[in-house]
Design an enzyme around this catalytic site. Structure first.
Site, PDB file in Angstrom:
ATOM      1  N   GLU A 501       0.833  -1.214   0.000  1.00 14.27           N
ATOM      2  CA  GLU A 501       0.000   0.000   0.000  1.00 14.27           C
ATOM      3  C   GLU A 501       0.861   1.255   0.000  1.00 14.27           C
ATOM      4  O   GLU A 501       0.529   2.245  -0.669  1.00 14.27           O
ATOM      5  CB  GLU A 501      -0.966  -0.009   1.191  1.00 14.27           C
ATOM      6  CG  GLU A 501      -1.939  -1.178   1.222  1.00 14.27           C
ATOM      7  CD  GLU A 501      -2.741  -1.361  -0.057  1.00 14.27           C
ATOM      8  OE1 GLU A 501      -2.882  -0.386  -0.834  1.00 14.27           O
ATOM      9  OE2 GLU A 501      -3.217  -2.477  -0.298  1.00 14.27           O
ATOM     10  N   HIS A 504       1.950   2.040  -3.446  1.00 13.77           N
ATOM     11  CA  HIS A 504       0.968   2.688  -4.321  1.00 13.77           C
ATOM     12  C   HIS A 504       1.143   4.208  -4.359  1.00 13.77           C
ATOM     13  O   HIS A 504       0.724   4.857  -5.317  1.00 13.77           O
ATOM     14  CB  HIS A 504      -0.454   2.352  -3.877  1.00 13.77           C
ATOM     15  CG  HIS A 504      -0.963   1.064  -4.453  1.00 13.77           C
ATOM     16  ND1 HIS A 504      -0.874   0.755  -5.789  1.00 13.77           N
ATOM     17  CD2 HIS A 504      -1.575   0.002  -3.862  1.00 13.77           C
ATOM     18  CE1 HIS A 504      -1.412  -0.441  -6.005  1.00 13.77           C
ATOM     19  NE2 HIS A 504      -1.847  -0.916  -4.856  1.00 13.77           N
ATOM     20  N   ASP A 564       3.229  -4.761  -5.656  1.00  9.76           N
ATOM     21  CA  ASP A 564       3.643  -6.095  -5.197  1.00  9.76           C
ATOM     22  C   ASP A 564       5.163  -6.212  -5.151  1.00  9.76           C
ATOM     23  O   ASP A 564       5.740  -6.725  -4.181  1.00  9.76           O
ATOM     24  CB  ASP A 564       3.082  -7.179  -6.129  1.00  9.76           C
ATOM     25  CG  ASP A 564       1.638  -7.540  -5.816  1.00  9.76           C
ATOM     26  OD1 ASP A 564       1.132  -7.126  -4.754  1.00  9.76           O
ATOM     27  OD2 ASP A 564       1.023  -8.253  -6.627  1.00  9.76           O
TER      28      ASP A 564
END
Length: 651
Positions: A501, A504, A564
């Site tokens: 996260e 991102h 990822d």
């Protein structure tokens, strides 16, 4: 000596268990095959796996708790507005009442739509604030939404987009089974309309016209690949420029029914669709538009009616997903309730199931991961110092949302549930309230404390416009996280998710937003050019990888794959700093994505999702980590080997 052809994603087929495979050849299968060979997909689901099992655990807890609340064994006043949620759940659960009502709840709205004679009639209906039908059933061929302005996230803006198509994605219309799926939808819709009292001949005309309009839409609206480029949705134009695009539809009158004051501009998320709006939305196409809206209406409404209507509306979903059985009423009732009262139920769930010790430990892990990320940015070899400094500012400005919100959003005070009327009517009222609540934000400041995910969700997210990361209570359980498992295993689970996260904030979309969540270029040109080269390498690494019946679209899933790759890299570094066991980390990372899916579900997911399927999220990120090669002594003749020049490292 083995002579294995080097492949992205390891040797072997991830959909076929192989209990004898070595982690050197396929880490995912080595960890998960023993589970995979005996796993059975429940008849009413499209998949089974670690995430599905967590979802099922949450669902069971919530259904048991809702039953206890109904029986007075739990305090219905423990969370504000929980009593409303329980009332809605009771209505949804009462299938006997829904069976007795049959299609009566929708008759007035259905006949209002059927009675539309021409485009002028439609303009009149729209001018009457849609008579609440169009808004609640989500059947207009365009959509408006209020959200933070991407370039000034302190203020709201009005966004415009096109509709969804009948098939999952525009690319679905080129698939070999497209015609078969549309025929199933046509037959299903015919049955539903007839059950609702529409004559066979009229239903046939409706469906024929509706399918023609849907085919027109499919040639114009965005594909999932296009939607994956989030900043490309930001296309502001003046209100005057926007209004002039509509010649036939009374767009200004329609907007005046929604707003007391109109905005000065509109953010167009689909410019191509707006350019074609008059060619699509005009009197000559009226019968097609009406047919399309009626098809949407009857299929969307059926789930709220009798068991007969629920079953009649199932074949198309079954064909698209491969699911064998219609989910039971109790499960449906929970998800219908959760659709409107998710934050209310999420606070109840978080308070009951997330302990303070776990929340404190997770908070510490997130802060540790941010430090690791800062270290990696500071020591980055391809960024200039100016870009590094700004990246670290953004990183340190991240807002953490863990577990569940302390205060519910105001919408839940406004929602109304009337136990004496039908489930359909309550759903319509709540839908209209929710739509009006969203639109009412237009001239108000942005509430940056809003959570994008409720506490009872097994997921996590990064919001580029608020620069925050959210970890609901639902995901904070084994195997992602458990106070009783090793720290290394937790890093392989929730640690990699945390860093995912954070990543991102620096993926191909997030990298274009600054520390305040504004769409704003903070990179030097040379650095961003290098970033785009590495992003393309990530696209190429995944593009065309075979999984079951489908091949991955590297461009569509690139943002998630960047996250990822970065997430696993940072989890490994955090684990190394604590001297953790690397096998524990890699094995729990692989275990966290265990899943088997129905082939139809794979095809649908690959066509629409910005994530690649869960099993394919293991081996490729692992193949890019030197620590994996060291831990398992992987060499060039092993299936998991990827030549160093083919490995991708961004963060």
């Amino acid at each position: 000596m083995k002579n294995i052809l080097q492949v992205r994603g390891g040797a072997g087929d991830l959909t076929k268990a192989d209990v004898n495979v070595s982690p050197k050849d396929n880490l995912y299968l080595a960890v998960n095959s023993a589970w995979q060979k005996d796993a059975v997909i429940p008849a009413d689901r499209t998949e089974i796996g670690v995430n599905t099992e967590i979802d099922m655990r949450i669902e069971k807890r919530m259904k048991d708790d809702l039953a206890a609340l109904l029986a007075g064994k739990e305090d219905v006043n423990s969370v504000p507005n929980l009593a409303k949620a329980v009332d809605f759940y009771k209505l949804a659960l009462n299938i006997d009442q829904r069976n007795a009502e049959k299609t009566a709840p929708i008759q007035a709205d259905l006949h209002e739509l059927l009675a539309l004679k021409d485009f002028s009639d439609f303009n009149t209906l729209a001018a009457s604030n849609l008579n609440q039908i169009l808004n609640s059933a989500v059947i207009l061929p365009f959509a408006f939404e209020v959200d933070a302005d991407m370039k000034n996230t302190q203020k709201h803006a009005l966004y415009f987009a096109g509709p969804g198509t009948f098939l999952p994605d525009t690319s679905s219309y080129q698939a070999p089974d497209a015609e078969k799926l549309l025929q199933i939808l046509a037959k299903q819709t015919q049955h539903l309309l007839e059950l609702a009292g529409v004559e066979t001949a009229e239903a046939e005309v409706i469906i024929k016209s509706g399918l023609i309009f849907d085919q027109k839409l499919a040639k114009v609206v965005k594909s999932s690949e296009e939607w994956s480029d989030y900043p490309a949705c930001y296309n502001p134009i003046s209100l005057a420029e926007f209004l002039i695009k509509f010649k036939s539809f009374a767009i200004k009158t329609y907007l005046e029914t929604l707003f007391d004051k109109l905005p000065e501009r509109v953010i167009v998320m689909e410019p191509r669709y707006l350019d074609k709006i008059e060619a699509l939305f005009n009197p000559d196409n009226f019968d097609q538009i009406k047919g399309w809206m009626l098809m949407k209406f009857i299929n969307n409404s059926a789930k709220l009616l009798s068991q007969e209507m629920r079953e009649a509306a199932f074949p198309f979903r079954q064909a698209v997903s491969g699911v064998a059985e219609l989910p039971p009423v109790q499960r449906q009732a929970y998800y219908l309730t959760n659709d409107f009262f998710d934050e209310v139920l999420g606070v109840f769930y978080g308070q009951k199931y997330l302990g303070q010790a776990a929340k404190a430990d997770i908070t510490q892990m997130i802060k540790q991961m941010i430090k690791v990320y800062e270290s990696r940015i500071a020591n980055n070899t391809w960024l200039s110092q100016a870009t590094k400094d700004k990246a670290i500012v953004k990183l340190n400005a991240l807002v953490l949302k863990i577990g569940y919100p302390e205060k519910l959003e105001a919408i839940y005070d406004q929602l109304k549930v009337e136990p004496t009327v039908s489930l359909y009517e309550n759903q319509k009222v709540c839908s209209v309230i929710r739509a009006k609540y969203n639109l009412s934000k237009l001239f108000k400041p942005v509430n940056r404390n809003v959570w994008l995910m409720p506490g009872n969700m097994n997921n996590a997210c990064y919001d580029p416009q608020r620069n925050d990361i959210t970890f609901p209570a639902g995901i904070l359980q084994a195997p992602f996280y458990d106070l009783k498992q090793s720290r290394a295993a937790n890093y392989g689970g929730i640690g990699a998710t945390i860093a995912h996260e954070i990543s991102h904030a620096f993926d191909n979309n997030g990298a274009q937003f600054d520390e305040n969540g504004n769409l704003n270029n903070w990179w030097t040109k040379q650095d961003f050019d290098e970033f785009e080269k590495r992003t393309q390498a990530a696209v190429d690494l995944y593009d065309g990888v075979q999984y079951g019946p489908s091949k991955l679209n590297g461009k569509q899933i690139v943002a998630e794959n960047i996250a990822d790759l970065g997430g696993l890299t940072c989890a490994i570094q955090a684990n190394k700093l604590e001297g953790g066991n690397m096998k524990d980390l890699f094995e729990n990372y692989a275990r966290s994505w265990a899943q088997i899916q129905r082939p139809a579900a794979i095809k649908t997911e690959v066509s629409v999702d910005v994530h690649d399927p869960q099993p394919t999220r293991v081996n490729i990120p692992v193949q890019c980590q030197k620590e994996f090669y060291e831990t398992y002594q992987v060499g060039p003749t092993d299936g998991m080997w990827l030549d160093p020049e083919k490995r991708v490292e961004i963060w």
